[in-house]
Design an enzyme around this catalytic site. Structure first.
Site, short mmCIF file in Angstrom:
data_model
loop_
_atom_site.label_atom_id
_atom_site.label_comp_id
_atom_site.label_asym_id
_atom_site.label_seq_id
_atom_site.Cartn_x
_atom_site.Cartn_y
_atom_site.Cartn_z
N TYR A 1 44.18 41.79 -5.13
CA TYR A 1 44.74 40.99 -6.23
C TYR A 1 45.04 39.56 -5.77
CZ TYR A 1 47.72 39.47 -10.01
OH TYR A 1 48.25 38.78 -11.07
N TRP B 1 45.13 35.09 -7.25
CA TRP B 1 44.60 34.03 -8.11
C TRP B 1 43.47 33.27 -7.46
CZ3 TRP B 1 46.28 30.75 -12.46
CH2 TRP B 1 46.94 31.51 -13.43
P1 PGD Z 1 48.60 33.04 -4.69
O1 PGD Z 1 49.65 32.27 -4.00
O2 PGD Z 1 47.91 32.40 -5.85
O3 PGD Z 1 49.35 34.34 -5.16
O4 PGD Z 1 50.04 36.28 -6.51
P2 PGD Z 1 48.75 35.67 -5.75
O5 PGD Z 1 48.44 36.58 -4.62
O6 PGD Z 1 47.68 35.35 -6.72
O7 PGD Z 1 47.54 33.56 -3.62
C1 PGD Z 1 46.21 33.22 -3.64
C2 PGD Z 1 45.72 33.10 -2.20
O8 PGD Z 1 44.31 32.88 -2.26
C3 PGD Z 1 46.30 31.92 -1.46
O9 PGD Z 1 46.90 32.34 -0.26
C4 PGD Z 1 45.10 31.00 -1.20
O10 PGD Z 1 45.13 30.32 0.03
C5 PGD Z 1 43.93 31.96 -1.24
N1 PGD Z 1 42.67 31.34 -1.63
C6 PGD Z 1 42.51 30.31 -2.48
N2 PGD Z 1 41.19 30.04 -2.61
C7 PGD Z 1 40.51 30.93 -1.85
C8 PGD Z 1 39.12 31.17 -1.60
O11 PGD Z 1 38.24 30.52 -2.14
N3 PGD Z 1 38.80 32.18 -0.76
C9 PGD Z 1 39.75 32.95 -0.17
N4 PGD Z 1 39.33 33.93 0.62
N5 PGD Z 1 41.08 32.73 -0.38
C10 PGD Z 1 41.46 31.75 -1.22
C11 PGD Z 1 50.51 35.77 -7.71
C12 PGD Z 1 51.40 36.83 -8.40
O12 PGD Z 1 52.71 36.83 -7.83
C13 PGD Z 1 51.48 36.63 -9.84
S1 PGD Z 1 50.03 36.27 -10.73
C14 PGD Z 1 52.64 36.80 -10.53
S2 PGD Z 1 52.75 36.40 -12.20
C15 PGD Z 1 53.84 37.39 -9.94
N6 PGD Z 1 55.00 36.62 -10.19
C16 PGD Z 1 56.14 36.96 -9.56
C17 PGD Z 1 57.46 36.70 -10.09
O13 PGD Z 1 57.65 36.14 -11.18
N7 PGD Z 1 58.52 37.08 -9.35
C18 PGD Z 1 58.39 37.70 -8.17
N8 PGD Z 1 59.47 38.04 -7.47
N9 PGD Z 1 57.16 37.95 -7.66
C19 PGD Z 1 56.05 37.63 -8.31
N10 PGD Z 1 54.82 37.92 -7.75
C20 PGD Z 1 53.59 37.78 -8.48
#
Ligand code: PGD
Length: 753
Positions: A115, A117
């Protein structure tokens, strides 16, 4: 002259050029309200956190695969690409990967939910890449369903209204709010920080304008939230702050007034809904002896009776849009506020009316509330997953910790698989999951954890093999997002950092070693895929008589306009003719009461929306020990944990710690001053954060956004300020098993050095 190249991100399109070795960003000039998050991007090309070489955990290298609690504590050995690709291929082969693998014996031990983004770009979307790869080499994998954003809400809406994506992306609410809404009652506020981002692309930020236009027309805004600044300042919004998690009680009292004052629209209920007869006895107290009246709600919410009564009368008198934010369902029993808001809108007889009725997630993500597109977007085919097994996404720690044990989901009793390989690309579970100390135990269980990442996150520090991935700036792609009216050529802005490679190239190499490169690549390089993926969009544009150049022509133009859909959306069609365009629910109508839902939700799940508490809320017994309500919401200075090292995010820190906001009265009581480093703790652990005192935070509340990179001490507590050390890792209910990361009970004290 410097040539600015076209690019795009989840938080806006832009052009960029390297000037004196640093990326200079120019926001899309058509964007009325560009996101300051663009300021995080330049650091992505030169920050020390970027991964530059493949890494293998020493303990895994020396002792081989297997469960290992050294994950998270071990050191890493750098490796050359050919060597590490051989190593990965050998390990995947040991686990059963091969051309034409039998899914029954291989992929069922592989968790590829992966999972996250990731970043914008239709082709290099990391999760799609990992899925296609695992389908190719294992014949399938154990996947995840739903999202951390909206699981409880999506699940309940699937029973009572329909598919959330169709609903939330199908309505031009911003235009309707701007021109028609008289009263916008929004639960969870309408935080513009969340409207900065939208998966895949968000080139026009129109929320602020929409609200401004509505305000100029005299629209009344009522924001229900523990945080005053969950609604943009300066538009005269009224702020109502019930105890967090008690919104259902407030909505019930509003509904009680609608029913008992004779304003209920019974014709509307009969034509468009089913099951109201199951709900009304509960609402009026006939079934449990407790009418859900103003006094009852005042006791639970701690709002005054006159405030509730005035609001109840107002919603009956005006064209009212009831909006419910994703945050409200990221809680224990998170299905209830969503179901109740829809029920209230239906009782008012306003669902389906432009600018009124029910909205879900307006203000939760940038493109909700914009018009749906009339052409398909390019997509990267993920292949066929031969494994039917899945988990609700936020049950990942349970999956790894409890193989063979059962759990429920949407009325099914399911069994957790026995996972030996975890393969993750484009996500950061050590940011997004709850109870991170427990997640550490879970990540100690598999034989092998492989992660592709752009940067050294806590997730890479819990992996055995870490493969450095490029960021979007270092590769070509097509940028586009749902409801966003443009298709962009994402030009390559810079050379790869260190030895980082595109996820696609990494997977193609491993597939090559396993003898199935062609199955994975179909003989195409990245450019070849972009051209192939572009074709269905081009054809649809041509069919509509719109500008539809061939791929090279598109690449030269760098941007294409995409038309909005002109046909009626799902909800509008249903309201126009419920018999001809029924909803995909058990009755074909909006479901207010249903025995099926109660059966699927397990023993205590009600057959209608009901107040059931919110787990860790201020009325819970645990508040005696941990008396502050933590709101762990989305950050304003980055997308989730992405680019937390970027300038804009770093500028918000206090001595390197994530800021935690609290009401001055709560601070004084604890001898905490502005800028102090504080320890925030509960029974699950502790984090350090920097105190910011603010009257915008209701008394009894502390707000610590997600996304500060988890920096564990030897106990697994976080030195930086990641709230997910403190949040509970339980499902919202046995029905949805959704993430409940929004709320926790905590105490806070000055940090003693
Ligand atoms: P991101 O920080 O977007 O978090 O969780 P998610 O895991 O999506 O992580 C994406 C990672 O992908 C980053 O580390 C980035 O460096 C890496 N990345 C970016 N581009 C690339 C690429 O091209 N290739 C590779 N291999 N890696 C890449 C988000 C999730 O957190 C979400 S959607 C929600 S809504 C939740 N919200 C909450 C909340 O409201 N409250 C709490 N306590 N916790 C939450 N967690 C959830």
């Amino acid at each position: 002259m410097t040539r600015y190249l076209q690019h795009s991100s989840h938080w806006g399109s832009f052009t960029a050029a390297q000037v004196d070795g640093r990326l200079v960003i120019q926001p899309n000039p058509e964007d009325p309200d560009p996101s300051p998050l663009l300021g995080n991007i330049p650091a992505s090309l030169d920050h020390p956190a970027r991964l530059r070489r493949p890494l293998v955990r020493r303990g895994w290298l020396e002792d081989g695969p297997g469960p290992d609690s050294r994950r998270g504590h071990d050191d890493y050995v750098e490796m050359d690409w050919p060597e590490v690709i051989d190593l990965v291929a050998a390990e995947l082969r040991r686990l059963g990967a091969r051309p034409g693998a039998d899914p029954a014996c291989a992929g069922r031990h592989v968790f590829g939910g992966s999972y996250g983004w990731s970043s914008a770009g239709r082709f290099h979307h990391a999760q799609s890449q990992v899925h296609r790869f695992l389908n190719t080499v294992f014949g399938g994998y154990v996947r995840s369903v739903e999202s951390y954003s909206t699981a409880a809400g999506t699940v309940i809406l699937s029973y009572v209204l329909g598919d959330t994506n169709v609903l939330t992306r199908d309505h031009p609410y911003w235009e309707e709010v701007a021109t028609q809404t008289e009263l916008l009652l929004t639960f969870g506020g309408l935080p513009l920080r969340n409207t900065q981002v939208s998966g895949g692309g968000n080139s026009l930020h129109i929320a602020r304008q929409g609200l401004q236009r509505a305000a100029q027309r005299g629209c009344r805004f009522v924001s229900v939230s523990p945080l005053r600044d969950d609604f943009v300042a300066g538009l005269g919004a009224e702020w109502i702050a019930p105890r967090p998690g008690t919104d259902v009680a407030l909505m019930l009292a509003l509904a009680w007034h609608v029913a008992t004052s004779g304003r209920i629209d019974r014709d509307h209920l009969a034509r468009y809904t089913s099951g109201y007869e199951l709900f009304e006895p509960y609402l009026l107290g006939a079934s449990d002896g407790q009418p859900k009246d103003f006094a009852w709600a005042a006791e639970i919410t701690r709002l005054s009776v006159p405030v509730i009564a005035e609001l109840a009368e107002a919603i009956c008198a005006k064209k009212t849009l009831i909006n419910i934010n994703y945050a409200l369902q990221r809680q224990t029993n998170g299905e209830q506020p969503v179901w109740m808001a829809l029920t209230l809108a239906a009782m008012l007889g306003q669902t389906g009316e432009p600018g009124a009725g029910f909205a879900y997630g307006l203000g939760s993500i940038g493109n909700n509330g914009k018009s749906a597109l009339g052409v398909p977007l390019p997509t990267f085919p993920q292949g066929r997953n031969g494994i039917s097994d899945f988990i609700p996404v936020s049950r990942v720690a349970d999956l790894l910790l409890r193989p063979g044990e059962t759990y429920t989901y949407k009325g099914q009793t399911r069994t957790y698989a026995d996972i030996r390989l975890v393969y993750w690309a484009g996500g950061n579970p050590f940011h997004h999951h709850q109870d991170l100390r427990r997640l550490r135990e879970a990540f100690a269980r598999p034989d092998t954890v492989i992660v592709h990442e752009t940067a050294t996150t806590a997730t890479t520090r819990h992996a055995d093999i870490v493969l450095p991935a490029t960021t979007t700036a270092e590769r070509e792609d097509i940028g586009a997002g749902a409801n966003d009216p443009f298709l962009y050529a994402m030009e390559r802005l810079a050379a790869s950092v260190g030895e980082a490679r595109d996820d696609y190239d990494i997977f193609a190499e491993i597939a090559d070693r396993l003898g199935c490169r062609d199955e994975f690549t179909e003989g195409l390089d990245a450019r070849g895929w972009l051209a192939r993926m572009y074709e269905p969009t081009r054809k649809a544009l041509a069919d509509k008589g719109r500008a539809a150049p061939d791929f090279d022509g598109f690449w030269q133009r760098r941007k294409l306009d995409l038309p909005a859909r002109t046909t009626l959306g799902r909800i509008a069609s249903f309201h126009a003719d419920p018999a001809a365009a029924p909803l995909p629910t058990e009755s074909g109508r909006i479901v207010i009461g249903s025995e099926t839902i109660a059966r699927h939700g397990g023993e205590s799940f009600p057959p209608h929306p009901a107040w059931r508490g919110a787990g860790e809320w201020l009325g819970d017994a645990r508040a005696a020990e941990f008396p502050l309500q933590l709101i762990a919401n989305q950050p304003a200075t980055r997308l989730h944990s992405q680019l937390d090292y970027g300038d804009y995010s770093q500028d918000s820190k206090i001595n390197g710690h994530e800021p935690i906001r609290l009401n001055p009265a709560d601070a004084v009581r604890r001898a905490i001053a502005e800028g102090d480093i504080v320890r925030v703790f509960n029974a699950r652990g502790a984090v350090l954060a920097g105190a910011r005192l603010s009257e915008d935070v209701a008394p009894g509340i502390v707000q610590l956004s997600t996304g500060a990179w988890y920096s564990p001490d030897s106990e697994g507590n976080c030195l930086h300020g990641n709230p997910n050390v403190l949040t509970p890792d339980i499902g919202a209910s046995p029905l949805s098993q959704g993430c409940v990361g929004q709320l926790a009970l905590v105490e806070i004290e000055p940090h003693k050095i």
